[in-house]
Scaffold this motif. Sequence first.
Motif, short mmCIF file in Angstrom:
data_model
loop_
_atom_site.label_atom_id
_atom_site.label_comp_id
_atom_site.label_asym_id
_atom_site.label_seq_id
_atom_site.Cartn_x
_atom_site.Cartn_y
_atom_site.Cartn_z
N LEU A 87 0.80 -1.23 0.00
CA LEU A 87 0.00 0.00 0.00
C LEU A 87 0.83 1.28 0.00
O LEU A 87 0.28 2.37 0.14
CB LEU A 87 -0.93 0.01 1.23
CG LEU A 87 -1.90 -1.17 1.34
CD1 LEU A 87 -2.70 -1.07 2.63
CD2 LEU A 87 -2.84 -1.24 0.13
N ASP A 88 2.15 1.16 -0.16
CA ASP A 88 2.98 2.36 -0.06
C ASP A 88 3.12 3.11 -1.38
O ASP A 88 3.69 4.19 -1.41
CB ASP A 88 4.38 1.99 0.47
CG ASP A 88 5.15 1.10 -0.50
OD1 ASP A 88 4.50 0.36 -1.27
OD2 ASP A 88 6.40 1.14 -0.48
N ARG A 89 2.57 2.57 -2.47
CA ARG A 89 2.61 3.24 -3.77
C ARG A 89 1.20 3.69 -4.11
O ARG A 89 0.24 2.94 -3.98
CB ARG A 89 3.18 2.30 -4.84
CG ARG A 89 4.59 1.82 -4.51
CD ARG A 89 5.08 0.81 -5.52
NE ARG A 89 5.29 1.41 -6.82
CZ ARG A 89 6.39 2.07 -7.19
NH1 ARG A 89 7.38 2.21 -6.33
NH2 ARG A 89 6.50 2.57 -8.39
N GLU A 90 1.08 4.90 -4.60
CA GLU A 90 -0.22 5.57 -4.70
C GLU A 90 -1.27 4.80 -5.48
O GLU A 90 -2.42 4.71 -5.08
CB GLU A 90 -0.04 6.96 -5.31
CG GLU A 90 -1.34 7.77 -5.36
CD GLU A 90 -1.13 9.18 -5.88
OE1 GLU A 90 -2.13 9.93 -5.94
OE2 GLU A 90 0.03 9.52 -6.22
N TYR A 91 -0.89 4.21 -6.61
CA TYR A 91 -1.89 3.58 -7.46
C TYR A 91 -1.83 2.04 -7.40
O TYR A 91 -2.49 1.38 -8.20
CB TYR A 91 -1.69 4.03 -8.92
CG TYR A 91 -1.85 5.53 -9.09
CD1 TYR A 91 -3.10 6.12 -9.00
CD2 TYR A 91 -0.73 6.34 -9.30
CE1 TYR A 91 -3.24 7.50 -9.14
CE2 TYR A 91 -0.87 7.71 -9.45
CZ TYR A 91 -2.13 8.29 -9.36
OH TYR A 91 -2.26 9.65 -9.50
N ALA A 92 -1.05 1.51 -6.47
CA ALA A 92 -0.88 0.05 -6.43
C ALA A 92 -2.19 -0.69 -6.19
O ALA A 92 -2.57 -1.59 -6.94
CB ALA A 92 0.14 -0.32 -5.36
N LEU A 93 -2.90 -0.32 -5.13
CA LEU A 93 -4.13 -1.04 -4.79
C LEU A 93 -5.19 -0.87 -5.88
O LEU A 93 -5.83 -1.85 -6.28
CB LEU A 93 -4.67 -0.56 -3.45
CG LEU A 93 -5.99 -1.21 -3.01
CD1 LEU A 93 -5.86 -2.72 -2.92
CD2 LEU A 93 -6.46 -0.63 -1.68
N GLY A 94 -5.37 0.35 -6.35
CA GLY A 94 -6.38 0.59 -7.39
C GLY A 94 -6.12 -0.21 -8.65
O GLY A 94 -7.04 -0.77 -9.25
N SER A 95 -4.86 -0.30 -9.03
CA SER A 95 -4.52 -1.07 -10.24
C SER A 95 -4.75 -2.55 -10.02
O SER A 95 -5.19 -3.27 -10.93
CB SER A 95 -3.08 -0.80 -10.66
OG SER A 95 -2.16 -1.26 -9.68
N ASN A 167 -9.03 3.19 2.05
CA ASN A 167 -10.26 3.97 1.93
C ASN A 167 -10.16 5.08 0.89
O ASN A 167 -11.15 5.40 0.22
CB ASN A 167 -10.65 4.53 3.29
CG ASN A 167 -11.27 3.48 4.19
OD1 ASN A 167 -11.82 2.49 3.71
ND2 ASN A 167 -11.19 3.67 5.50
N LYS A 168 -8.97 5.64 0.73
CA LYS A 168 -8.78 6.64 -0.33
C LYS A 168 -9.03 6.01 -1.69
O LYS A 168 -9.69 6.60 -2.56
CB LYS A 168 -7.37 7.22 -0.24
CG LYS A 168 -7.06 8.26 -1.32
CD LYS A 168 -5.64 8.77 -1.19
CE LYS A 168 -5.31 9.77 -2.29
NZ LYS A 168 -3.91 10.27 -2.18
N LEU A 173 -13.00 4.95 -6.26
CA LEU A 173 -13.74 3.99 -7.09
C LEU A 173 -15.24 4.03 -6.82
O LEU A 173 -16.00 3.27 -7.43
CB LEU A 173 -13.21 2.57 -6.84
CG LEU A 173 -11.75 2.32 -7.21
CD1 LEU A 173 -11.32 0.92 -6.76
CD2 LEU A 173 -11.54 2.47 -8.72
N GLY A 174 -15.66 4.90 -5.91
CA GLY A 174 -17.07 5.00 -5.58
C GLY A 174 -17.59 3.84 -4.75
O GLY A 174 -18.78 3.51 -4.80
N ARG A 175 -16.70 3.21 -3.98
CA ARG A 175 -17.09 2.05 -3.19
C ARG A 175 -17.18 2.41 -1.72
O ARG A 175 -16.62 3.42 -1.27
CB ARG A 175 -16.09 0.91 -3.39
CG ARG A 175 -15.98 0.41 -4.81
CD ARG A 175 -15.08 -0.80 -4.90
NE ARG A 175 -14.91 -1.26 -6.26
CZ ARG A 175 -14.22 -2.33 -6.61
NH1 ARG A 175 -13.60 -3.04 -5.69
NH2 ARG A 175 -14.11 -2.69 -7.89
#
Length: 356
Positions: A87-95, A167-168, A173-175
């Motif tokens: 989780l330390d990279r900004e777009y890791a989880l979203g991707s 949560n960010k 993602l609107g979830r």
Amino acid sequence: MRILLGWELGANLGHAQNLIKIGSTLQSQGAEVFIAAQQLDAVAGSRCDKISLLQAPVWPNLLKDVRTPRWVSDPADYGEIFSRLCLDREYALGSMLAGWETLLNLTAPDLVISDTAPALNFTASQRYHTIRIGSGYDTPPSEVSEFPRLRDIPSSGDNASGLRNINKTLKGLGRTTLRRFPEFFRSDGDYLHTIPELDPYKNDRPATYCPSTSQVPAVRSSDGEEIFVYLHAMHSAYSPLWKSLASLDAPVRLFIPSLHPNHREAFDELGFKWHEAPVPLENILQRSRLIITSGGIGLVTAAVAQGTPQVVIHHDLEKQMTGEAIERIGCGRSLSILNLTEANVTSAILECYSDS
């Protein structure tokens, strides 16, 4: 019935073996099976022809060309480990969530089984039935308000930042956001390939224990005299372990994945037998009087079940906790790869090898 099995984290070959065994069994019962693995080559060589193999999304910090910052302090719990690794990279989880969403849409499964695949499990839990499998350590409880401590050390604060990062991403993602960090790991059921004595969370969650010991002989063979060694390739040919083993009057057999050719020559000179492919579990247990391992849960659990002594040479927190559990229940010795000497490894080997 369509079933998707996925694997994200962990380098041990046991993850791939679990997917293959479960996938093959489900396929034999008429299911259409998909396996999405982070290491395709670990699965491809032994998969059934009718199982569809997919490349799983990969966490950026697992890629060799991505520099992972040095941890400034030891992690106290699984939340801190997950936060720093994933989780330390900004777009890791979203991707990761987007990648799994695509694969879920393509496969349209009736059931999702995740082996150390938290992003898959979370994505799938919104719409599908989910099952988590794992060793115990890598399958943290989701019912608790906070992750149980693995080490009696002060918290680093990574749990709070980890929950904020999750949560960010979910807001973007609107979830619906999470109230508790462990909620991210929620599933319909946890099935652990170990025994309660080796599960650091045994008192913190409900789980079904289903160790892979169906091929384990009931009692160790009295005529098995070999020392079987299954270690990570980080154990170079110059480790004090090999000199200790060479000094003993006992046959030694090795399986070290990705072993360097130069090291093979050195082991040949020492008179050790080595294997390029995994050795069947029943063969190991029938002819071994002692097992030396990095602490992979499959072989460790099988050796405990059968009564074969073992020496765990650990190189990370999970393996260290497994080694400590082995010592606690009187089934062997635990040593750190960082503090290995010819004296302490010889002492551990002789103690366990001579324990009838």
